[in-house]
Design a protein around this motif. Structure first.
Motif, PDB file in Angstrom:
ATOM      1  N   GLN A  88      11.703  -8.985  -0.317  1.00 18.09           N
ATOM      2  CA  GLN A  88      12.970  -9.694  -0.151  1.00 18.09           C
ATOM      3  C   GLN A  88      14.156  -9.002  -0.803  1.00 18.09           C
ATOM      4  N   GLU A  89      13.955  -8.418  -1.969  1.00 20.26           N
ATOM      5  CA  GLU A  89      15.090  -7.839  -2.687  1.00 20.26           C
ATOM      6  C   GLU A  89      15.314  -6.372  -2.336  1.00 20.26           C
ATOM      7  N   LEU A  90      14.231  -5.620  -2.121  1.00 19.53           N
ATOM      8  CA  LEU A  90      14.358  -4.171  -1.933  1.00 19.53           C
ATOM      9  C   LEU A  90      14.332  -3.748  -0.465  1.00 19.53           C
ATOM     10  N   LEU A  91      13.447  -4.327   0.309  1.00 17.85           N
ATOM     11  CA  LEU A  91      13.330  -3.944   1.718  1.00 17.85           C
ATOM     12  C   LEU A  91      13.940  -4.977   2.667  1.00 17.85           C
ATOM     13  N   HIS A  92      14.256  -6.141   2.150  1.00 17.80           N
ATOM     14  CA  HIS A  92      14.903  -7.210   2.940  1.00 17.80           C
ATOM     15  C   HIS A  92      14.085  -7.569   4.186  1.00 17.80           C
ATOM     16  N   LEU A  93      12.800  -7.747   3.965  1.00 23.84           N
ATOM     17  CA  LEU A  93      11.913  -8.178   5.035  1.00 23.84           C
ATOM     18  C   LEU A  93      11.764  -9.702   4.993  1.00 23.84           C
ATOM     19  N   PRO A  94      11.399 -10.324   6.105  1.00 21.12           N
ATOM     20  CA  PRO A  94      11.174 -11.777   6.082  1.00 21.12           C
ATOM     21  C   PRO A  94       9.957 -12.109   5.225  1.00 21.12           C
ATOM     22  N   ARG A  95       9.958 -13.302   4.659  1.00 21.05           N
ATOM     23  CA  ARG A  95       8.853 -13.708   3.797  1.00 21.05           C
ATOM     24  C   ARG A  95       7.547 -13.697   4.589  1.00 21.05           C
ATOM     25  N   GLY A  96       6.530 -13.130   3.953  1.00 18.74           N
ATOM     26  CA  GLY A  96       5.224 -13.058   4.602  1.00 18.74           C
ATOM     27  C   GLY A  96       5.145 -12.022   5.702  1.00 18.74           C
ATOM     28  N   ALA A  97       6.020 -11.012   5.657  1.00 18.31           N
ATOM     29  CA  ALA A  97       5.998  -9.956   6.681  1.00 18.31           C
ATOM     30  C   ALA A  97       4.652  -9.235   6.654  1.00 18.31           C
ATOM     31  N   PRO A  98       4.146  -8.801   7.818  1.00 18.52           N
ATOM     32  CA  PRO A  98       2.868  -8.084   7.855  1.00 18.52           C
ATOM     33  C   PRO A  98       2.875  -6.870   6.940  1.00 18.52           C
ATOM     34  N   GLU A  99       1.740  -6.616   6.335  1.00 17.02           N
ATOM     35  CA  GLU A  99       1.620  -5.475   5.419  1.00 17.02           C
ATOM     36  C   GLU A  99       1.933  -4.165   6.135  1.00 17.02           C
ATOM     37  N   ALA A 112       4.591   5.505  -0.915  1.00 22.74           N
ATOM     38  CA  ALA A 112       3.319   4.872  -0.568  1.00 22.74           C
ATOM     39  C   ALA A 112       3.072   3.729  -1.538  1.00 22.74           C
ATOM     40  N   VAL A 113       2.118   2.859  -1.213  1.00 25.39           N
ATOM     41  CA  VAL A 113       1.885   1.671  -2.029  1.00 25.39           C
ATOM     42  C   VAL A 113       0.386   1.431  -2.176  1.00 25.39           C
ATOM     43  N   SER A 114      -0.014   1.013  -3.363  1.00 33.58           N
ATOM     44  CA  SER A 114      -1.415   0.666  -3.594  1.00 33.58           C
ATOM     45  C   SER A 114      -1.711  -0.721  -3.052  1.00 33.58           C
ATOM     46  N   ARG A 115      -2.962  -1.106  -3.044  1.00 31.63           N
ATOM     47  CA  ARG A 115      -3.316  -2.496  -2.805  1.00 31.63           C
ATOM     48  C   ARG A 115      -3.038  -3.292  -4.079  1.00 31.63           C
ATOM     49  N   PRO A 116      -2.975  -4.621  -4.022  1.00 29.93           N
ATOM     50  CA  PRO A 116      -2.666  -5.422  -5.210  1.00 29.93           C
ATOM     51  C   PRO A 116      -3.597  -5.125  -6.388  1.00 29.93           C
ATOM     52  N   ARG A 226       2.573 -10.367  -6.072  1.00 33.61           N
ATOM     53  CA  ARG A 226       1.371  -9.643  -6.454  1.00 33.61           C
ATOM     54  C   ARG A 226       1.753  -8.258  -6.969  1.00 33.61           C
ATOM     55  N   ALA A 227       1.185  -7.882  -8.103  1.00 36.62           N
ATOM     56  CA  ALA A 227       1.504  -6.580  -8.701  1.00 36.62           C
ATOM     57  C   ALA A 227       0.887  -5.457  -7.878  1.00 36.62           C
ATOM     58  N   ILE A 228       1.684  -4.419  -7.602  1.00 36.31           N
ATOM     59  CA  ILE A 228       1.244  -3.240  -6.850  1.00 36.31           C
ATOM     60  C   ILE A 228       1.854  -2.010  -7.506  1.00 36.31           C
ATOM     61  N   VAL A 229       1.340  -0.856  -7.160  1.00 36.50           N
ATOM     62  CA  VAL A 229       1.917   0.396  -7.650  1.00 36.50           C
ATOM     63  C   VAL A 229       2.622   1.092  -6.492  1.00 36.50           C
ATOM     64  N   LEU A 230       3.917   1.340  -6.640  1.00 29.79           N
ATOM     65  CA  LEU A 230       4.654   2.166  -5.689  1.00 29.79           C
ATOM     66  C   LEU A 230       4.646   3.593  -6.210  1.00 29.79           C
ATOM     67  N   TYR A 231       4.419   4.557  -5.312  1.00 35.33           N
ATOM     68  CA  TYR A 231       4.364   5.943  -5.787  1.00 35.33           C
ATOM     69  C   TYR A 231       4.872   6.898  -4.705  1.00 35.33           C
ATOM     70  N   ASP A 232       5.284   8.046  -5.150  1.00 33.00           N
ATOM     71  CA  ASP A 232       5.762   9.100  -4.258  1.00 33.00           C
ATOM     72  C   ASP A 232       4.643   9.469  -3.276  1.00 33.00           C
TER      73      ASP A 232
END
Length: 502
Positions: A88-99, A112-116, A226-232
């Motif tokens: 919602q704050e960074l990518l401005h996607l609708p709530r519950g947007a598909p992964e 890239a992003v890790s799983r929770p 849910r906590a995730i890791v964002l990485y290059d």
């Protein structure tokens, strides 16, 4: 100032900045300015160290926007984020947007992003237990039937799209007052009775430590965080073993484990590093060299960082301000414009200026030095203009009668006569630079501000003093150095004269 001296100053400044920013950069992990963010950031850093990578951890860099921009700009390689904030704050996607949508949008940015990681740390509102009992507060909607309350909210939730404004509309809340403040300060204010309501994270150790009543989000306003890791996205190529260790964190940290780690720091007073290292070794089997250092080692490192920031900002301000002051002294209209603009800029809060500079200059030394130049420029220009425009006209006429060229007169007569005021302006700028440089820690520039910010977050007076006392001593040292320099620079016949006010 002679051309040779100016060139020397420029060389020093370039060396200071380039040596810091252009050295071979290790893997860099960032973290947000709250205890959980720092602990998780250190777990990620420890995972990479355990894989044999050289890692630096830039802790307490601020909010999500600062860290996300730093990751997009490749100034950091990874940090821990939360799904609700990301959507919602960074990518401005609708709530519950598909992964798949989330990952595709991140991929466009080279991320890239890790799983929770295993826990959901959503927002909630909390009140003191005595107020909750008195007013029978159980749900967030119960706040609408209570007298106007004072809300003390973290800066981030006040300004976020998924933050307090949306919550206010969803519940029809009518606060008596809303005060934005640091998250940890807001919790202390709630406990001490300074505010009635604050925002908390559901894994926050303060909930148990201070006996707070967490109000149920009965209208389901807040999404899952849910906590995730964002990485290059290139991290797998640069450091595959490091990435493998980081991804081994997926699903390994439940809410109780996270709450316990937060409590170990905030209640048991263990260091964030020791808590993170203990978890990494116990739960993930990651054993890496300890990065602990001694008090003397920290003081030396932070002193070098702080001097680099302060001196870099001061020298650049002198390089710009002294010539500009000379030009303004000969053009009164230009002087009024320059001094007016410089004076207005001085009124801009330094924290706000740093935040404005980050999107343009990134994080690290450069935005901090630029901010210091902006704040140091006014006293340097003002001191130079005041000194040159208050010289006795008879002395100027005498120099003209001798037939001195304008440049020679400036070097031999005007600048020496104006030196008391010029030195006074530069001295003011130097002390201002030393004090303001403490905010450099908020953009990853280090210095004495790092322990001050950490101490505020952890309510640790010794940690605050670890930065505040050396900063004060450095200011006194700067004053002493300038008094000594004044005796060397200012002609003896002018030393006893009263200095113009700067």
């Amino acid at each position: 100032m002679t051309r040779r001296v100016a060139s020397a100053f420029a060389l020093v400044v370039v060396s200071l900045v380039v040596a810091s920013e252009a050295s071979a950069r290790p893997l860099t992990v960032g973290s947000k300015a709250f205890t959980e963010g720092v602990v998780l950031g250190e777990v990620v850093a420890q995972a990479c160290r355990g894989a044999g990578s050289e890692v630096r951890h830039l802790r307490g860099l601020g909010g999500s926007v600062v860290l996300f921009r730093a990751l997009v700009a490749k100034e950091i390689d990874a940090y821990v984020e939360y799904t609700g904030t990301l959507e919602q704050e960074l990518l401005h996607l609708p709530r519950g947007a598909p992964e798949a949508d989330l990952r595709a949008k991140l991929a466009e940015l080279g991320i890239a992003v890790s799983r929770p990681l295993g826990f959901d740390n959503t927002y909630a509102l909390a009140v003191r237990e005595d107020l909750a009992t008195k007013e029978r507060l159980v749900r967030t909607s119960d706040l609408t039937r209570v007298r106007p309350l004072v809300f003390g909210l973290s800066h981030e939730i006040v300004g976020r799209a998924d933050g307090f404004e949306g919550l206010r509309r969803a519940y029809g809340l009518v606060p008596g007052e809303v005060r934005a403040m640091d998250h940890d300060v807001a919790e202390r204010a709630l406990v001490q009775g300074g505010v009635d309501v604050t925002d908390v994270y559901t894994t926050d150790a303060a909930i148990v430590a201070h006996g707070l009543r967490v109000l149920a989000d009965d209208r389901g306003y807040f999404p899952a965080y849910r906590a995730i890791v964002l990485y290059d996205a290139r991290l797998g190529e640069r450091a595959p073993a490091c990435l493998a260790k980081v991804l081994s964190m997926e699903g390994r940290i439940d809410a109780e484990t996270m709450r316990r780690m937060n409590a170990d720091v905030l209640v048991s007073r263990l260091s964030e590093d020791s808590v993170a290292h203990g978890f990494a070794e116990r739960a993930l089997g990651i054993v890496a060299p300890s990065t602990r250092d001694t008090l003397s080692g920290r003081l030396v490192r932070r002193t070098l960082e702080h001097v680099q920031l302060s001196l870099g900002g001061l020298l650049l301000a002198m390089l710009v301000g002294l010539p500009l002051g000379v030009v303004c002294s000969r053009r009164p209209k230009l002087a009024s414009i320059v001094l007016g603009i410089s004076g207005v800029v001085q009124t801009v809060p330094s924290l706000a200026l740093l935040v404005l500079l980050v999107p343009v200059l990134g994080i690290g030394t450069v935005p901090a030095v630029v901010a210091l130049v902006v704040y140091s420029l006014f006293p340097v220009v003002e001191g130079t203009v005041t000194g040159l425009t208050t010289i006795d006209p008879r002395l100027v006429e005498s120099a003209d009668l001798l037939g001195l060229p304008r440049a020679e007169r400036l070097r031999r007569v005007d600048l020496p006569l104006a030196s008391p005021s010029i030195v006074s302006g530069v001295r003011t700028a130097a002390v201002l630079s030393v004090g303001t440089a403490t905010l450099g820690a908020m953009v990853g520039a280090g210095g004495y501000g790092q322990p001050i910010l950490t101490g505020v977050r952890l309510e640790s007076a010794p940690t605050i003093l670890e930065g505040a006392v050396p900063a004060a001593l450095l200011s006194l040292l700067v004053l002493s150095v300038f008094r000594f320099a004044e005796r060397r620079i200012v002609p003896r016949g002018l030393v006893s004269h009263k200095e113009p006010r700067s």
